[in-house]
Design an enzyme around this catalytic site. Structure first.
Site, PDB file in Angstrom:
ATOM      1  N   ALA A  66       0.864  -1.173   0.000  1.00 40.08           N
ATOM      2  CA  ALA A  66       0.000   0.000   0.000  1.00 40.08           C
ATOM      3  C   ALA A  66       0.907   1.231   0.000  1.00 40.08           C
ATOM      4  CB  ALA A  66      -0.889  -0.018   1.226  1.00 40.08           C
ATOM      5  N   GLY A 113       0.651  -5.045   1.012  1.00 40.45           N
ATOM      6  CA  GLY A 113      -0.562  -5.120   0.195  1.00 40.45           C
ATOM      7  C   GLY A 113      -0.312  -5.741  -1.176  1.00 40.45           C
ATOM      8  N   GLU A 125       5.087  -4.892   7.039  1.00 42.52           N
ATOM      9  CA  GLU A 125       4.359  -3.789   7.697  1.00 42.52           C
ATOM     10  C   GLU A 125       4.854  -3.535   9.107  1.00 42.52           C
ATOM     11  OE1 GLU A 125       2.916  -6.289   5.978  1.00 42.52           O
ATOM     12  OE2 GLU A 125       1.154  -5.581   4.880  1.00 42.52           O
ATOM     13  N   GLU A 175      -0.454  -9.368  -0.616  1.00 43.34           N
ATOM     14  CA  GLU A 175      -1.849  -9.680  -0.292  1.00 43.34           C
ATOM     15  C   GLU A 175      -2.723  -9.625  -1.547  1.00 43.34           C
ATOM     16  OE1 GLU A 175      -1.641  -6.613   2.756  1.00 43.34           O
ATOM     17  OE2 GLU A 175      -2.151  -8.111   4.263  1.00 43.34           O
TER      18      GLU A 175
HETATM   19  C1  HXC Z   1       4.987   4.423  -1.413  1.00 50.57           C
HETATM   20  C2  HXC Z   1       6.877   3.469  -2.267  1.00 50.57           C
HETATM   21  C3  HXC Z   1       6.542   2.229  -1.692  1.00 50.57           C
HETATM   22  C4  HXC Z   1       5.332   2.151  -0.932  1.00 50.57           C
HETATM   23  C5  HXC Z   1       8.403   2.001  -2.730  1.00 50.57           C
HETATM   24  N1  HXC Z   1       8.035   3.273  -2.894  1.00 50.57           N
HETATM   25  N2  HXC Z   1       7.513   1.335  -1.994  1.00 50.57           N
HETATM   26  N3  HXC Z   1       6.099   4.544  -2.118  1.00 50.57           N
HETATM   27  N4  HXC Z   1       4.597   3.278  -0.838  1.00 50.57           N
HETATM   28  N5  HXC Z   1       4.891   1.020  -0.388  1.00 50.57           N
HETATM   29  C6  HXC Z   1       8.736   4.327  -3.643  1.00 50.57           C
HETATM   30  C7  HXC Z   1       9.938   4.843  -2.882  1.00 50.57           C
HETATM   31  O1  HXC Z   1       9.547   5.811  -1.937  1.00 50.57           O
HETATM   32  C8  HXC Z   1      10.750   5.428  -4.015  1.00 50.57           C
HETATM   33  O2  HXC Z   1      10.214   6.674  -4.424  1.00 50.57           O
HETATM   34  C9  HXC Z   1      10.482   4.473  -5.155  1.00 50.57           C
HETATM   35  O3  HXC Z   1       9.262   3.787  -4.843  1.00 50.57           O
HETATM   36  C10 HXC Z   1      11.572   3.426  -5.305  1.00 50.57           C
HETATM   37  O4  HXC Z   1      11.747   2.797  -4.068  1.00 50.57           O
HETATM   38  P1  HXC Z   1      13.188   2.628  -3.354  1.00 50.57           P
HETATM   39  O5  HXC Z   1      12.936   2.380  -1.921  1.00 50.57           O
HETATM   40  O6  HXC Z   1      14.078   3.759  -3.710  1.00 50.57           O
HETATM   41  O7  HXC Z   1      13.699   1.305  -4.095  1.00 50.57           O
HETATM   42  P2  HXC Z   1      14.672   0.193  -3.522  1.00 50.57           P
HETATM   43  O8  HXC Z   1      15.822   0.811  -2.781  1.00 50.57           O
HETATM   44  O9  HXC Z   1      14.978  -0.690  -4.690  1.00 50.57           O
HETATM   45  O10 HXC Z   1      13.809  -0.617  -2.437  1.00 50.57           O
HETATM   46  C11 HXC Z   1      12.695  -1.339  -2.852  1.00 50.57           C
HETATM   47  C12 HXC Z   1      11.832  -1.764  -1.624  1.00 50.57           C
HETATM   48  C13 HXC Z   1      11.519  -0.504  -0.767  1.00 50.57           C
HETATM   49  C14 HXC Z   1      12.608  -2.776  -0.779  1.00 50.57           C
HETATM   50  C15 HXC Z   1      10.582  -2.417  -2.162  1.00 50.57           C
HETATM   51  O11 HXC Z   1      10.975   0.502  -1.632  1.00 50.57           O
HETATM   52  C16 HXC Z   1      10.531  -0.742   0.318  1.00 50.57           C
HETATM   53  O12 HXC Z   1      10.871  -1.279   1.366  1.00 50.57           O
HETATM   54  N6  HXC Z   1       9.262  -0.329   0.114  1.00 50.57           N
HETATM   55  C17 HXC Z   1       8.241  -0.395   1.137  1.00 50.57           C
HETATM   56  C18 HXC Z   1       7.730  -1.799   1.297  1.00 50.57           C
HETATM   57  C19 HXC Z   1       6.670  -1.893   2.375  1.00 50.57           C
HETATM   58  O13 HXC Z   1       6.931  -1.561   3.563  1.00 50.57           O
HETATM   59  N7  HXC Z   1       5.425  -2.328   2.019  1.00 50.57           N
HETATM   60  C20 HXC Z   1       4.335  -2.425   2.969  1.00 50.57           C
HETATM   61  C21 HXC Z   1       3.490  -1.174   2.925  1.00 50.57           C
HETATM   62  S1  HXC Z   1       2.147  -1.194   4.096  1.00 50.57           S
HETATM   63  P3  HXC Z   1      10.963   8.074  -4.112  1.00 50.57           P
HETATM   64  O14 HXC Z   1      10.114   9.078  -4.853  1.00 50.57           O
HETATM   65  O15 HXC Z   1      10.929   8.232  -2.649  1.00 50.57           O
HETATM   66  O16 HXC Z   1      12.351   7.905  -4.663  1.00 50.57           O
HETATM   67  C22 HXC Z   1       0.987  -2.175   3.374  1.00 50.57           C
HETATM   68  C23 HXC Z   1      -0.287  -2.367   4.153  1.00 50.57           C
HETATM   69  C24 HXC Z   1      -1.333  -3.075   3.381  1.00 50.57           C
HETATM   70  O17 HXC Z   1       1.133  -2.672   2.306  1.00 50.57           O
HETATM   71  C25 HXC Z   1      -2.663  -3.117   4.092  1.00 50.57           C
HETATM   72  C26 HXC Z   1      -3.640  -2.089   3.611  1.00 50.57           C
HETATM   73  C27 HXC Z   1      -5.032  -2.220   4.193  1.00 50.57           C
END
Ligand code: HXC
Length: 258
Positions: free
Chosen positions: A65, A109, A132, A112
């Site tokens: 998400a 997400g 998360e 999921e």
């Molecule tokens: C918003 C995101 C994002 C996310 C990546 N980006 N994941 N933006 N939400 N979930 C954006 C980054 O901010 C960045 O933009 C660009 O995508 C590239 O990501 P990087 O981090 O620079 O890439 P990398 O170093 O290759 O790392 C990849 C990654 C990392 C390991 C996937 O991005 C990461 O850990 N992402 C978050 C994963 C996460 O925690 N997901 C769970 C979310 S909560 P900018 O513009 O900043 O450069 C969830 C809840 C669901 O999903 C339930 C809902 C009801």
């Protein structure tokens, strides 16, 4: 319909829906989820479509998400809007089969969403995770429920508590994905599975999907009864007569979805 966060292509009997927010690794925001639901509803309504493939890019199926969208929200906000609840219900209401073709990150997400599909074909670069916990929250779209049913308690706890990623090989070994192929072959493999499904009787396909999904909602006894009754009901279709006749006459069946 013109979409901004997804790309939809309909080729023969297959609707290909590609998540398309490359700058955010296909993070799921409200617009993407709304567009995805619309595309799935359209695919469900389109008589030509017999199977749906949901995919992302080589780098990310979806990295979860959208954290930037969620970061400023309060409990009252997410509870009131039931963040992503209506969309996930809508995805689960699609009766045509949906194959997730996953390459790269399928996190939070994103993992999921892949699990909401009927099965997952992964590339050898796929990485699944429920990270998360690193954000001070937890899974909210099935990561503590579907994942546990798919891979068991121990691995689901490990994934949800440590936030570690699971590679494609472990995901296949654990039962999360049905097949793993080299990244260059991913779409070809998904397409070939979709084409196989598209050859079947659509009534039969929808009955199978409903019956397998029912196994997650009920007791074994009730599930077996449901399955047997659906099996019986397929004898009311012309496609049952055709399928069995074709076998006996040693020819390919010509299903007519009737
Ligand atoms: C918003 C995101 C994002 C996310 C990546 N980006 N994941 N933006 N939400 N979930 C954006 C980054 O901010 C960045 O933009 C660009 O995508 C590239 O990501 P990087 O981090 O620079 O890439 P990398 O170093 O290759 O790392 C990849 C990654 C990392 C390991 C996937 O991005 C990461 O850990 N992402 C978050 C994963 C996460 O925690 N997901 C769970 C979310 S909560 P900018 O513009 O900043 O450069 C969830 C809840 C669901 O999903 C339930 C809902 C009801």
């Amino acid at each position: 319909m013109a979409y901004e966060t997804i790309i939809v292509e309909i080729e023969d009997h297959v609707a290909l829906i590609k998540l398309n927010r490359p700058d955010a690794l296909n993070a799921l925001n409200a617009q993407l989820m709304t567009e995805l639901c619309t595309a799935l509803k359209d695919a469900q309504a389109n008589e030509k479509v017999r199977c749906i493939i949901l995919t992302g890019s080589d780098k990310a199926f979806a990295a979860g998400a959208d954290i930037k969208m969620m970061s400023g929200k309060s409990f009252v906000d997410v509870f009131s809007e039931d963040l992503f609840g209506p969309e996930s219900d809508a995805i689960m209401r699609v009766r045509k089969p949906i194959i997730a073709a996953v390459s790269g990150y399928a996190l939070g997400g994103g993992c999921e969403l892949a699990m909401m599909c009927d099965f997952i074909i992964a590339s050898d670069t796929a990485k699944f995770g429920q990270p998360e916990i690193n954000l001070g929250v937890m899974a909210g779209l099935g990561g503590s429920q579907r994942l546990t049913r798919f891979i068991g308690k121990s691995k689901a706890m490990d994934m949800n508590l440590t936030g570690r990623f699971m590679d494609a090989e472990e995901a296949e070994r654990s039962g999360l994905v049905s097949r793993v192929v080299p990244v260059k072959k991913l779409m070809e493999e998904a397409r070939s599975a979709a084409d196989k499904i598209a050859e079947k009787s659509m009534i039969n396909v929808m009955a199978v999907k409903e019956s397998v999904n029912r196994s997650y909602e009920t007791t074994l006894r009730e599930g077996l009864l449901f399955e047997r009754r659906v099996f019986h009901s397929l004898f009311a279709t012309e496609d049952q007569a055709e399928g069995m006749a074709a076998f006996i006459e040693k020819r390919e069946p010509q299903f007519r979805d009737k």
